[in-house]
Design a protein around this motif. Structure first.
Motif, short mmCIF file in Angstrom:
data_model
loop_
_atom_site.label_atom_id
_atom_site.label_comp_id
_atom_site.label_asym_id
_atom_site.label_seq_id
_atom_site.Cartn_x
_atom_site.Cartn_y
_atom_site.Cartn_z
N LYS A 1 27.83 -21.85 -6.32
CA LYS A 1 27.19 -22.19 -7.63
C LYS A 1 28.18 -21.73 -8.77
CE LYS A 1 23.54 -18.67 -8.02
NZ LYS A 1 22.06 -18.50 -8.12
N ASN A 2 28.87 -20.63 -9.02
CA ASN A 2 29.74 -20.43 -9.77
C ASN A 2 29.41 -21.02 -10.98
OD1 ASN A 2 32.23 -19.51 -10.72
ND2 ASN A 2 33.16 -21.57 -10.36
N GLY A 3 28.67 -20.41 -11.78
CA GLY A 3 28.35 -20.63 -13.37
C GLY A 3 27.07 -21.63 -13.47
N CYS A 4 26.57 -22.01 -12.08
CA CYS A 4 25.08 -22.44 -12.36
C CYS A 4 24.16 -21.35 -12.38
CB CYS A 4 24.96 -23.39 -11.17
SG CYS A 4 26.09 -24.78 -11.13
N PRO A 5 23.48 -21.08 -13.21
CA PRO A 5 22.67 -19.92 -13.46
C PRO A 5 21.23 -19.95 -12.56
CG PRO A 5 22.17 -21.08 -15.25
CD PRO A 5 23.15 -21.98 -14.53
N THR A 6 20.90 -21.22 -11.98
CA THR A 6 19.55 -21.30 -11.30
C THR A 6 19.78 -21.27 -9.81
OG1 THR A 6 18.86 -22.32 -13.19
CG2 THR A 6 17.31 -22.47 -11.49
N ASN B 1 33.99 -27.22 0.36
CA ASN B 1 34.71 -26.06 -0.40
C ASN B 1 34.66 -26.62 -1.77
OD1 ASN B 1 36.01 -25.17 1.73
ND2 ASN B 1 36.98 -27.08 2.10
N SER B 2 33.38 -26.50 -2.34
CA SER B 2 33.33 -26.99 -3.85
C SER B 2 32.46 -25.75 -4.66
CB SER B 2 32.47 -28.26 -3.66
OG SER B 2 33.03 -29.31 -3.24
N THR B 3 32.52 -26.09 -5.94
CA THR B 3 31.99 -25.00 -6.75
C THR B 3 31.34 -25.84 -7.85
OG1 THR B 3 34.10 -24.61 -8.20
CG2 THR B 3 33.63 -23.19 -6.09
N GLY B 4 30.53 -25.10 -8.54
CA GLY B 4 29.88 -25.51 -9.94
C GLY B 4 30.53 -24.76 -11.02
N GLY B 5 30.37 -25.02 -12.33
CA GLY B 5 31.38 -24.48 -13.03
C GLY B 5 30.24 -24.42 -14.48
N ASN B 6 30.89 -24.20 -15.75
CA ASN B 6 30.15 -23.89 -17.11
C ASN B 6 29.53 -25.03 -17.27
OD1 ASN B 6 29.58 -22.75 -19.36
ND2 ASN B 6 31.36 -23.94 -20.37
N GLY B 7 28.03 -24.71 -17.56
CA GLY B 7 27.49 -25.79 -18.31
C GLY B 7 26.30 -26.51 -17.22
N ILE C 1 23.13 -26.67 -14.23
CA ILE C 1 22.09 -25.62 -14.32
C ILE C 1 21.86 -25.55 -12.68
CG2 ILE C 1 19.35 -25.91 -14.46
CD1 ILE C 1 20.11 -27.92 -16.94
N ASP C 2 21.55 -26.43 -11.88
CA ASP C 2 21.68 -26.52 -10.63
C ASP C 2 22.50 -27.09 -9.92
OD1 ASP C 2 18.87 -25.16 -10.27
OD2 ASP C 2 18.11 -27.05 -11.06
N PHE C 3 23.41 -26.68 -9.09
CA PHE C 3 24.61 -27.60 -8.24
C PHE C 3 24.24 -28.87 -7.84
CE2 PHE C 3 28.37 -27.45 -5.48
CZ PHE C 3 29.43 -28.11 -6.45
N VAL C 4 23.03 -28.75 -6.91
CA VAL C 4 22.75 -29.99 -5.99
C VAL C 4 21.25 -30.31 -6.45
CG1 VAL C 4 22.49 -30.89 -4.07
CG2 VAL C 4 24.57 -29.29 -4.40
N ASN C 5 20.95 -31.29 -6.90
CA ASN C 5 19.59 -31.68 -6.97
C ASN C 5 18.99 -32.66 -6.07
OD1 ASN C 5 17.21 -33.29 -7.95
ND2 ASN C 5 17.36 -31.61 -9.93
N LEU C 6 18.01 -32.04 -5.09
CA LEU C 6 17.57 -33.19 -4.08
C LEU C 6 16.31 -33.76 -4.86
CD1 LEU C 6 18.00 -31.17 -0.83
CD2 LEU C 6 19.69 -32.97 -1.99
N ALA D 1 9.65 -28.12 0.59
CA ALA D 1 10.93 -27.69 0.70
C ALA D 1 10.96 -26.59 -0.01
CB ALA D 1 12.07 -28.87 0.24
N THR D 2 12.22 -25.94 -0.02
CA THR D 2 12.51 -24.56 -0.77
C THR D 2 13.93 -24.68 -1.25
OG1 THR D 2 11.24 -23.38 1.13
CG2 THR D 2 12.65 -22.11 -0.41
N SER D 3 13.90 -24.39 -2.62
CA SER D 3 15.22 -24.29 -2.85
C SER D 3 16.22 -23.20 -2.71
CB SER D 3 15.17 -24.39 -4.70
OG SER D 3 14.58 -25.64 -5.27
N ARG D 4 17.34 -23.45 -2.76
CA ARG D 4 18.29 -22.35 -2.31
C ARG D 4 19.11 -21.84 -3.32
NH1 ARG D 4 21.79 -21.39 2.75
NH2 ARG D 4 23.37 -19.91 2.03
N ALA D 5 19.08 -20.44 -3.72
CA ALA D 5 19.82 -19.85 -4.72
C ALA D 5 21.01 -19.08 -4.23
CB ALA D 5 18.83 -18.61 -5.48
N ALA D 6 21.10 -18.92 -3.14
CA ALA D 6 22.39 -18.24 -2.63
C ALA D 6 23.67 -19.07 -2.18
CB ALA D 6 22.31 -17.37 -1.29
N ASP D 7 24.91 -18.71 -2.48
CA ASP D 7 25.93 -19.60 -2.00
C ASP D 7 25.78 -19.87 -0.65
OD1 ASP D 7 26.92 -19.64 -4.75
OD2 ASP D 7 28.16 -18.02 -4.50
#
Length: 104
Positions: A77-82, A48-54, A56-61, A92-98
């Motif tokens: 990602k809410n506010g994380c544009p990438t 139950n978590s969200t990114g915010g203003n400022g 880039i990527d919410f999680v970086n592995l 691996a493949t990055s994930r854009a979708a929530d």
């Protein structure tokens, strides 16, 4: 007078252990979750978590993180544009979708 806004590079540095953040929200943090756990029995489960203003990527592995040790449950990602997850692990493949409950 100019207004100065500081941005923290990383919010949570997950380097080891069993980490389970719930209701985490970031503001003004470039990488809210930085994950580099190289031991197989260490893990991170985010609820139950969200990114915010400022952000880039919410999680970086990182490339040295043990594959399969991160799970996201209702993360936006809410506010994380990438990306929701920037996955630097080999093949691996990055994930854009929530990661919403309806996504399985």
């Amino acid at each position: 007078m100019k207004r100065l806004q500081l941005r923290v590079q990383q919010g949570i540095n997950a380097l080891g252990g069993v980490i389970t953040p719930d209701n985490y929200h970031s503001e003004g943090i470039g990488t809210p979750l930085f994950v580099n756990m190289t031991t197989a029995n260490h893990s991170l489960i985010l609820f139950n978590s969200t990114g915010g203003n400022g952000c880039i990527d919410f999680v970086n592995l990182t490339s040295t993180n043990t594959a399969g040790n991160v799970s996201l449950c209702n993360a936006q990602k809410n506010g994380c544009p990438t990306n929701l997850v920037q996955d630097g692990q080999p093949s691996a493949t990055s994930r854009a979708a929530d990661a919403r409950p309806s996504a399985g």
